[in-house]
Enzyme design. Structure first.
Site, mmCIF file in Angstrom:
data_model
loop_
_atom_site.group_PDB
_atom_site.id
_atom_site.type_symbol
_atom_site.label_atom_id
_atom_site.label_comp_id
_atom_site.label_asym_id
_atom_site.label_seq_id
_atom_site.Cartn_x
_atom_site.Cartn_y
_atom_site.Cartn_z
ATOM 1 N N CYS A 280 0.833 -1.208 0.000
ATOM 2 C CA CYS A 280 0.000 0.000 0.000
ATOM 3 C C CYS A 280 0.866 1.256 0.000
ATOM 4 C CB CYS A 280 -0.914 0.018 1.206
ATOM 5 S SG CYS A 280 -0.009 0.178 2.746
ATOM 6 N N GLU A 379 -5.473 2.122 -8.488
ATOM 7 C CA GLU A 379 -4.411 1.392 -7.784
ATOM 8 C C GLU A 379 -4.228 0.067 -8.526
ATOM 9 O OE1 GLU A 379 -5.265 -0.349 -3.924
ATOM 10 O OE2 GLU A 379 -3.250 0.116 -3.239
#
Ligand code: NAD
Length: 494
Positions: A280, A379
């Site tokens: 992340c 993402e």
């Protein structure tokens, strides 16, 4: 075939009727299956945590802090096992897997220092003879839901603070690689953690739904993708639960013209392709400012052929597989779209030929990515580094400001003024100056901004206390018969 069950009240249990396969991403072959909880099992995990909680909360803060050190030592003893599980179920390289376990050990050491910052407050003499105290109490049962990409560190991050503050935990790991949580539970038990304090529930989205509705769950700690984080927050809050939900990241690294370009190129490659881009806090966008673009792209591209893609079992491998066949297909689909979105493929990971059936993607470098296109906006969570070209610092800042996610951001420069401005103005929870993955030591807090988190609290450190505890405000006056009188007015402080 190996069967992975729950860990409830100190025992491994679990139905074999509802299961989900576990694969080795390095070969693409199934290695085990995991129980998927039915309603009775979910209820029994929550009941075990509920039953254990009062006695656990009744132990002292110092006792629980000492327990953190015992748990830390247990994870040290289990280091090789946990590293092996990360390699086998996630495809992390040995050094990356070992580093994750090392970080988890640090987390437990930091949790042991909770007494230094626990800080209940007292205000003496707020009124004549009256003192006011604000006292922290645990919240009860915390359900922790974790993602696939740090199956050791994130469950420990989510549970250590809760446990040290006197709560008990039902941990629901990702069903893609659940064995690490089970091993952690066994290690914690061997270290002396009472049964029921840390339970592991294997399950899927339906299990999460039941936890979000369960009357005996007080708090939800979620880490995962942004759409699910948003859903969990919304539903949990609607059920009057305390919810911290951390979502995805799309982390930008701004490179100014005065930066050391070799250092910036090394940092971009390490941060974009470590863990196959499945972090992340990975850098997935380099924002090249002014004249640096051509030289920087050339330097990054020159480093990629040297990266060793391959099985985590080979000592030379630096970049392992991605987690599932679906992930691989999704990542490749972004590369397929790149040129149609006006970008230029500099190094094409689609061309990587794996030696076996594992889910490998070669490192990709895509230049001239346009803000707002899918390559920039989404993402991708794979080994894909995009480069956005801009002419000025202001333009770079606008690219970051226009992105919905704000987990981390970095700037590479020698200019202290520019760095200070970046620190103050960037909307991200973690900022690095000449550090591409500004992942903090845990005496500091961790958590993103914007759509990277849906909570007022942090995942760990002092900022997590307001998730793990609730406070009670107590006003105290000791009996003084001489000042006793009937007064129907609203209490005043005179
Ligand atoms: P995910 O959102 O698919 O799954 C996370 C957890 O939620 C899993 O336990 C899963 O079983 C459960 N889940 C999945 N779909 C659900 C649904 N519809 N309803 C309820 N529960 C559901 O995430 P993932 O693919 O396992 O992990 C990768 C994501 O996690 C990335 O987006 C990454 O950026 C993010 N992440 C964030 C942080 C952070 O600190 N912000 C840290 C690590 C990973």
């Amino acid at each position: 075939m190996k069967h992975v069950g729950h860990f409830i009240a100190g025992s491994i249990v679990g139905n074999v009727e509802q299961t989900s396969p576990i694969f080795d991403p390095a070969t693409g072959l199934q290695t085990a299956h995991v129980t998927i909880a039915n309603a009775a099992e979910i209820d029994s995990a929550v009941a075990a945590a509920k039953e254990a909680q009062p006695a656990w909360a009744a132990t002292g803060l110092q006792f629980r802090a000492d327990m953190m050190l015992k748990l830390r030592d247990a994870i040290k003893r289990g280091h090789a096992d946990l590293t092996g599980i990360l390699m086998a179920e996630l495809g992390k390289t040995r050094s990356d897997a070992a580093a994750e376990v090392d970080r988890s050990i640090e987390v437990l050491g930091q949790a042991a220092s909770v007494g230094s910052w626990y800080g209940s407050t007292i205000s003496p003499g707020v009124s004549r003879g009256v003192d006011v105290q604000e006292i922290r109490y645990p919240i009860g049962v915390v359900a922790a839901i974790s993602p696939f990409n740090f199956p050791v560190m994130i469950p420990i991050l989510q549970s250590a603070m809760s446990i040290v503050c006197g709560n008990t935990v039902v941990m629901k790991p990702s069903d893609r690689n659940p064995s690490a949580s089970l091993r952690i539970a066994q290690l914690f038990q061997e270290a002396g953690l009472p049964d029921g304090v840390f339970n592991v529930l294997m399950g899927d989205r339906k299990s999460v739904d039941r936890l979000l509705e369960h009357p005996d769950v007080a708090g939800i700690s979620f880490v995962g993708s942004t759409p699910v984080a948003k859903y969990v927050r919304t539903k949990g809050v609607a059920n009057n639960k305390r919810v911290q939900a951390f979502g995805g990241g799309k982390n930008h690294m701004v490179v100014l013209p005065d930066a050391d370009l070799d250092m910036a190129a090394d940092a971009a490659v390490s941060a974009a392709f470590g863990a196959a881009g499945q972090r992340c806090m990975a850098v997935s966008v380099v924002v090249a400012v002014g004249s640096v673009g051509d030289a920087l792209v050339e330097k990054i591209a020159a480093r990629l052929p040297g990266l060793k893609v391959g099985s985590p079992t080979l000592p030379a491998s630096q970049l392992g597989p991605v987690i599932t066949a679906d992930s691989r297909a999704r990542i490749l689909s972004y590369l397929d779209k790149a040129e149609g979105e006006g970008a230029r493929m500099v190094v094409d990971g689609r061309l990587y030929q794996a030696e076996n059936t594992g889910w490998y993607v070669g490192p990709s470098l895509v230049d001239h990515v346009r803000p707002g296109t899918s390559l920039h906006q989404d993402e991708i969570f794979g080994p894909v580094l995009s480069v956005v070209r801009v002419q000025s610092y202001d333009e770079a800042a606008a690219v970051l400001a226009g992105h919905p996610l704000g987990n981390g951001a970095a700037i590479f420069t020698r200019d202290g003024g520019a760095a200070k401005r970046f620190i103050d103005e960037t909307e991200a929870g973690q900022v690095g100056v000449n550090i591409p993955i500004p992942f903090p030591v845990f005496f500091h807090s961790f958590g993103g901004w914007k759509d990277s988190s849906f909570t007022e609290t942090k995942l760990f450190g002092p900022g997590a206390l307001n998730f793990c505890t609730r406070s009670k405000t107590v006003s105290i006056r000791w009996p003084d018969p001489s000042s006793s009188a009937i007064d129907l007015g609203f209490p005043s402080s005179r």
